[in-house]
Structure formats: structure tokens, C-alpha cells
Write a protein that holds these residues in place. Structure first.
Motif, short mmCIF file in Angstrom:
data_model
loop_
_atom_site.label_atom_id
_atom_site.label_comp_id
_atom_site.label_asym_id
_atom_site.label_seq_id
_atom_site.Cartn_x
_atom_site.Cartn_y
_atom_site.Cartn_z
N MET A 1 0.85 -1.19 0.00
CA MET A 1 0.00 0.00 0.00
C MET A 1 0.89 1.24 0.00
N THR A 2 0.53 2.21 -0.82
CA THR A 2 1.28 3.46 -0.91
C THR A 2 0.92 4.39 0.23
N ALA A 3 1.94 4.98 0.84
CA ALA A 3 1.70 5.93 1.93
C ALA A 3 1.07 7.19 1.36
N MET A 4 0.10 7.73 2.09
CA MET A 4 -0.57 8.96 1.69
C MET A 4 0.02 10.11 2.50
N VAL A 5 0.24 11.25 1.82
CA VAL A 5 0.87 12.42 2.43
C VAL A 5 -0.05 13.63 2.29
N GLN A 6 -0.14 14.42 3.34
CA GLN A 6 -0.97 15.62 3.31
C GLN A 6 -0.30 16.70 2.47
N VAL A 7 -1.04 17.26 1.50
CA VAL A 7 -0.51 18.33 0.66
C VAL A 7 -1.27 19.64 0.85
N ALA A 8 -2.43 19.57 1.49
CA ALA A 8 -3.21 20.79 1.71
C ALA A 8 -4.19 20.55 2.85
N VAL A 9 -4.63 21.66 3.44
CA VAL A 9 -5.68 21.62 4.45
C VAL A 9 -6.74 22.62 4.02
N ALA A 10 -7.97 22.14 3.89
CA ALA A 10 -9.09 22.99 3.47
C ALA A 10 -9.92 23.37 4.68
N GLY A 11 -10.50 24.55 4.61
CA GLY A 11 -11.32 25.04 5.72
C GLY A 11 -12.69 24.40 5.81
N ASP A 12 -13.16 23.85 4.67
CA ASP A 12 -14.47 23.20 4.69
C ASP A 12 -14.52 22.15 3.58
N VAL A 13 -15.60 21.40 3.56
CA VAL A 13 -15.75 20.30 2.61
C VAL A 13 -15.75 20.79 1.17
N GLY A 27 -4.66 14.03 -12.90
CA GLY A 27 -4.28 12.63 -12.89
C GLY A 27 -3.70 12.16 -11.58
N ILE A 28 -3.95 12.90 -10.51
CA ILE A 28 -3.41 12.57 -9.19
C ILE A 28 -4.54 12.08 -8.29
N GLU A 29 -4.37 10.89 -7.75
CA GLU A 29 -5.34 10.35 -6.80
C GLU A 29 -5.29 11.19 -5.52
N ALA A 30 -6.43 11.66 -5.06
CA ALA A 30 -6.48 12.45 -3.83
C ALA A 30 -7.62 11.98 -2.97
N THR A 31 -7.36 11.89 -1.68
CA THR A 31 -8.41 11.51 -0.73
C THR A 31 -8.54 12.61 0.32
N LEU A 32 -9.69 12.64 0.95
CA LEU A 32 -9.97 13.64 1.98
C LEU A 32 -10.08 12.95 3.33
N GLU A 33 -9.59 13.63 4.37
CA GLU A 33 -9.64 13.07 5.71
C GLU A 33 -9.86 14.20 6.71
N VAL A 43 -6.16 17.12 2.65
CA VAL A 43 -6.14 16.55 1.31
C VAL A 43 -4.86 15.73 1.21
N LEU A 44 -5.03 14.44 0.93
CA LEU A 44 -3.89 13.51 0.90
C LEU A 44 -3.67 12.97 -0.50
N VAL A 45 -2.39 12.78 -0.85
CA VAL A 45 -2.02 12.18 -2.14
C VAL A 45 -0.96 11.11 -1.88
N PRO A 46 -0.77 10.19 -2.84
CA PRO A 46 0.30 9.20 -2.67
C PRO A 46 1.66 9.87 -2.52
N ASP A 47 2.54 9.28 -1.74
CA ASP A 47 3.85 9.84 -1.44
C ASP A 47 4.62 10.27 -2.68
N GLY A 48 4.54 9.51 -3.75
CA GLY A 48 5.28 9.83 -4.97
C GLY A 48 4.69 10.96 -5.79
N SER A 49 3.54 11.46 -5.41
CA SER A 49 2.85 12.51 -6.18
C SER A 49 2.86 13.87 -5.50
N VAL A 50 3.60 14.02 -4.43
CA VAL A 50 3.55 15.24 -3.63
C VAL A 50 3.96 16.47 -4.44
N GLU A 51 5.10 16.42 -5.13
CA GLU A 51 5.57 17.59 -5.86
C GLU A 51 4.61 17.99 -6.98
#
Length: 70
Positions: A1-13, A27-33, A43-51
Motif C-alpha cells: 500500500m502506498t503511503a498517503m501524504v498531506q498536501v493541503a488543508v481545506a477550511g471546509d468540505v 491525474g493525481i489520486e487524492a483523498t480527503l480526511e 487533502v492527501l495524495v500518494p507519497d510519490g505525487s507530492v511535488e
């Protein structure tokens, strides 16, 4: 499993979903937590997609938007 890294924090949904949509269009997989200690959404993305994700987020907040009033 690929580690997910936080790239942003949003104030609301709504803001979080907008960032997620921009990343998905790039083309970047992003999940919300939900942030545990804050009323915010991470907002999280796979470790290899951070930049690439950071570049996509920067592109959506161009300085031109700030200069429009001058």
C-alpha cells in the motif's frame, strides 16, 4: 500500500472537494480526511505525487487572481 501524504488543508468540505477535483483532473489520486484537532479537511495524495500535487495546487491559485483589483 502506498503511503498517503498531506498536501493541503481545506477550511471546509467544499474547498476540499475543489482541491480534490483539481488534483484528479491532473491525474493525481487524492483523498480527503477530517483533521482531528481542527475544523478542517486534509487533502492527501500518494507519497510519490507530492511535488506534482503541490504544483497543481499552486497553478490553481495564480497570483493573477490577487492582482485583478489593481
Amino acid at each position: 500500500m502506498t503511503a498517503m501524504v498531506q498536501v493541503a488543508v481545506a477550511g471546509d468540505v467544499t474547498e476540499a472537494e475543489e482541491i480534490q477535483a483539481i488534483l484528479n483532473e491532473a491525474g493525481i489520486e487524492a483523498t480527503l480526511e477530517p483533521e482531528v484537532e481542527a475544523d478542517a479537511i486534509a487533502v492527501l495524495v500518494p507519497d510519490g505525487s507530492v511535488e506534482v500535487a503541490q504544483d497543481a495546487i499552486e497553478a490553481m491559485t495564480e497570483p493573477d487572481e490577487l492582482d485583478a483589483g489593481t
